[in-house]
Write a protein that holds these residues in place. Structure first.
Motif, PDB file in Angstrom:
ATOM      1  N   GLY B  52       4.900   6.345   6.895  1.00  0.00           N
ATOM      2  CA  GLY B  52       6.295   5.972   7.084  1.00  0.00           C
ATOM      3  C   GLY B  52       6.827   5.004   6.057  1.00  0.00           C
ATOM      4  N   THR B  53       7.920   4.354   6.409  1.00  0.00           N
ATOM      5  CA  THR B  53       8.624   3.454   5.509  1.00  0.00           C
ATOM      6  C   THR B  53       8.906   2.134   6.202  1.00  0.00           C
ATOM      7  N   LYS B  54       8.745   1.052   5.450  1.00  0.00           N
ATOM      8  CA  LYS B  54       9.073  -0.282   5.953  1.00  0.00           C
ATOM      9  C   LYS B  54       9.849  -1.027   4.877  1.00  0.00           C
ATOM     10  N   GLN B  55      10.675  -1.957   5.320  1.00  0.00           N
ATOM     11  CA  GLN B  55      11.422  -2.768   4.370  1.00  0.00           C
ATOM     12  C   GLN B  55      11.345  -4.221   4.786  1.00  0.00           C
ATOM     13  N   ASN B  56      11.252  -5.090   3.761  1.00  0.00           N
ATOM     14  CA  ASN B  56      11.258  -6.525   4.000  1.00  0.00           C
ATOM     15  C   ASN B  56      12.036  -7.165   2.857  1.00  0.00           C
ATOM     16  N   GLY B  57      13.331  -7.406   3.076  1.00  0.00           N
ATOM     17  CA  GLY B  57      14.167  -7.976   2.028  1.00  0.00           C
ATOM     18  C   GLY B  57      14.311  -7.032   0.854  1.00  0.00           C
ATOM     19  N   ARG B  58      13.963  -7.510  -0.341  1.00  0.00           N
ATOM     20  CA  ARG B  58      14.081  -6.680  -1.548  1.00  0.00           C
ATOM     21  C   ARG B  58      12.898  -5.726  -1.723  1.00  0.00           C
ATOM     22  N   LEU B  59      11.905  -5.845  -0.886  1.00  0.00           N
ATOM     23  CA  LEU B  59      10.726  -4.999  -0.993  1.00  0.00           C
ATOM     24  C   LEU B  59      10.738  -3.937   0.094  1.00  0.00           C
ATOM     25  N   SER B  60      10.299  -2.749  -0.292  1.00  0.00           N
ATOM     26  CA  SER B  60      10.087  -1.695   0.700  1.00  0.00           C
ATOM     27  C   SER B  60       8.893  -0.863   0.271  1.00  0.00           C
ATOM     28  N   ALA B  61       8.311  -0.175   1.235  1.00  0.00           N
ATOM     29  CA  ALA B  61       7.143   0.647   0.958  1.00  0.00           C
ATOM     30  C   ALA B  61       7.235   1.929   1.752  1.00  0.00           C
ATOM     31  N   THR B  62       6.717   2.990   1.139  1.00  0.00           N
ATOM     32  CA  THR B  62       6.665   4.293   1.788  1.00  0.00           C
ATOM     33  C   THR B  62       5.288   4.882   1.583  1.00  0.00           C
ATOM     34  N   THR B  63       4.693   5.390   2.643  1.00  0.00           N
ATOM     35  CA  THR B  63       3.418   6.100   2.551  1.00  0.00           C
ATOM     36  C   THR B  63       3.596   7.516   3.057  1.00  0.00           C
ATOM     37  N   VAL B  64       3.198   8.480   2.217  1.00  0.00           N
ATOM     38  CA  VAL B  64       3.192   9.884   2.611  1.00  0.00           C
ATOM     39  C   VAL B  64       1.726  10.273   2.738  1.00  0.00           C
ATOM     40  N   ALA B  65       1.193  10.114   3.938  1.00  0.00           N
ATOM     41  CA  ALA B  65      -0.244  10.273   4.139  1.00  0.00           C
ATOM     42  C   ALA B  65      -0.712  11.688   3.828  1.00  0.00           C
ATOM     43  N   THR B  66       0.122  12.684   4.160  1.00  0.00           N
ATOM     44  CA  THR B  66      -0.275  14.078   3.934  1.00  0.00           C
ATOM     45  C   THR B  66      -0.420  14.391   2.456  1.00  0.00           C
ATOM     46  N   GLU B  67       0.309  13.656   1.590  1.00  0.00           N
ATOM     47  CA  GLU B  67       0.228  13.868   0.152  1.00  0.00           C
ATOM     48  C   GLU B  67      -0.583  12.774  -0.535  1.00  0.00           C
ATOM     49  N   ARG B  68      -1.134  11.861   0.258  1.00  0.00           N
ATOM     50  CA  ARG B  68      -2.091  10.865  -0.226  1.00  0.00           C
ATOM     51  C   ARG B  68      -1.520   9.940  -1.293  1.00  0.00           C
ATOM     52  N   TYR B  69      -0.349   9.391  -1.016  1.00  0.00           N
ATOM     53  CA  TYR B  69       0.174   8.378  -1.915  1.00  0.00           C
ATOM     54  C   TYR B  69       1.065   7.404  -1.157  1.00  0.00           C
ATOM     55  N   SER B  70       1.225   6.243  -1.753  1.00  0.00           N
ATOM     56  CA  SER B  70       2.124   5.227  -1.229  1.00  0.00           C
ATOM     57  C   SER B  70       2.897   4.625  -2.396  1.00  0.00           C
ATOM     58  N   LEU B  71       4.128   4.238  -2.132  1.00  0.00           N
ATOM     59  CA  LEU B  71       4.983   3.642  -3.152  1.00  0.00           C
ATOM     60  C   LEU B  71       5.490   2.286  -2.680  1.00  0.00           C
ATOM     61  N   LEU B  72       5.510   1.346  -3.605  1.00  0.00           N
ATOM     62  CA  LEU B  72       6.094   0.027  -3.332  1.00  0.00           C
ATOM     63  C   LEU B  72       7.307  -0.128  -4.235  1.00  0.00           C
ATOM     64  N   TYR B  73       8.457  -0.390  -3.616  1.00  0.00           N
ATOM     65  CA  TYR B  73       9.702  -0.559  -4.363  1.00  0.00           C
ATOM     66  C   TYR B  73      10.092  -2.036  -4.368  1.00  0.00           C
TER      67      TYR B  73
END
Lengths: 114, 108
Positions: B52-73
């Motif tokens: 899923g996706t979470k946000q904390n202020g200017r930072l957010s993160a998304t994990t797509v477990a089925t595609e085996r990656y995570s992104l930090l914005y």
């Protein structure tokens, strides 16, 4: 202030000497961990403890030992230090032994073995 | 065990810019965390995000477990965002495996 306390902050040690790094947490977390951080290699798990009285080996356990006599303390001992153990050591804890959720870290102990 | 790869290894940005850090992992995970190590060496947990996706202020993160990656914005970067960002992944009783990090430098 709740958290993890590590000691010493830094230490220079002669090869062959015995050294114990101390780690204490006051959050009553079940699990505790020791990592070492080396340039270009990230953090690697040395030993862990899922609960008081139990310990387990991580990725790089050779040359290190740990004990978990109570919930709060998790000392890491180098019985006979070698130069390759020069590193920064971090202690961490988690409420859940699976490591899920927040994993607070101590401030680190920088160890130099000459 | 799980292999964790992070990209890019280094990133230099002007203050105010946005950035995306990537974490690829080799196997299924039920534990995925992002950490920031500041220039003084302190490690701070940013997100616990196995999916899923979470946000904390200017930072957010998304994990797509089925595609085996995570992104930090990181949006509107500030100099205090400088440091090394680590991704760590694990599954079941296996302890977290850390990637080698992305070193972010924000120039004023």
């Amino acid at each position: 202030i709740a958290g993890i306390t590590q000691a010493p902050t830094s230490q220079i040690l002669a090869a062959g000497r015995r050294m114990t790094l101390r780690c204490t947490q006051d959050m009553r977390h079940n699990a505790m961990y020791w990592y070492r951080q080396d340039l270009g290699l990230g953090l690697r798990l040395i030993h862990y403890s899922n609960t008081a009285g139990t310990t387990g080996k991580g990725e790089v356990p050779d040359g290190y030992s740990v004990s978990r006599a109570n919930t709060d303390d998790f000392p890491l001992t180098l019985a006979s230090a070698v130069p390759s153990q020069t590193s920064v050591y971090f202690c961490a804890s988690s409420e859940d032994p699976s490591g899920a959720n927040v994993l607070p870290f101590g401030a680190g102990s920088r160890l130099t073995v000459l | 065990g799980i292999q964790v790869e992070q990209s890019p290894p280094d990133l230099i940005l002007q203050e105010g810019a946005n950035s995306t850090l990537r974490c690829n992992f080799s196997d299924s995970v039920n534990n995925l965390q992002w950490f920031h190590q500041n220039p003084w060496g302190q490690l701070i947990n940013l997100f616990y995000i196995p999916s899923g996706t979470k946000q904390n202020g200017r930072l957010s993160a998304t994990t797509v477990a089925t595609e085996r990656y995570s992104l930090l914005y990181i949006s509107s970067s500030q100099t205090t965002d400088s440091g090394v960002y680590f991704c760590a992944a694990g599954f079941g009783n296996e302890k977290l495996t850390f990637g080698t990090g992305t070193r972010l430098t924000i120039i004023p």
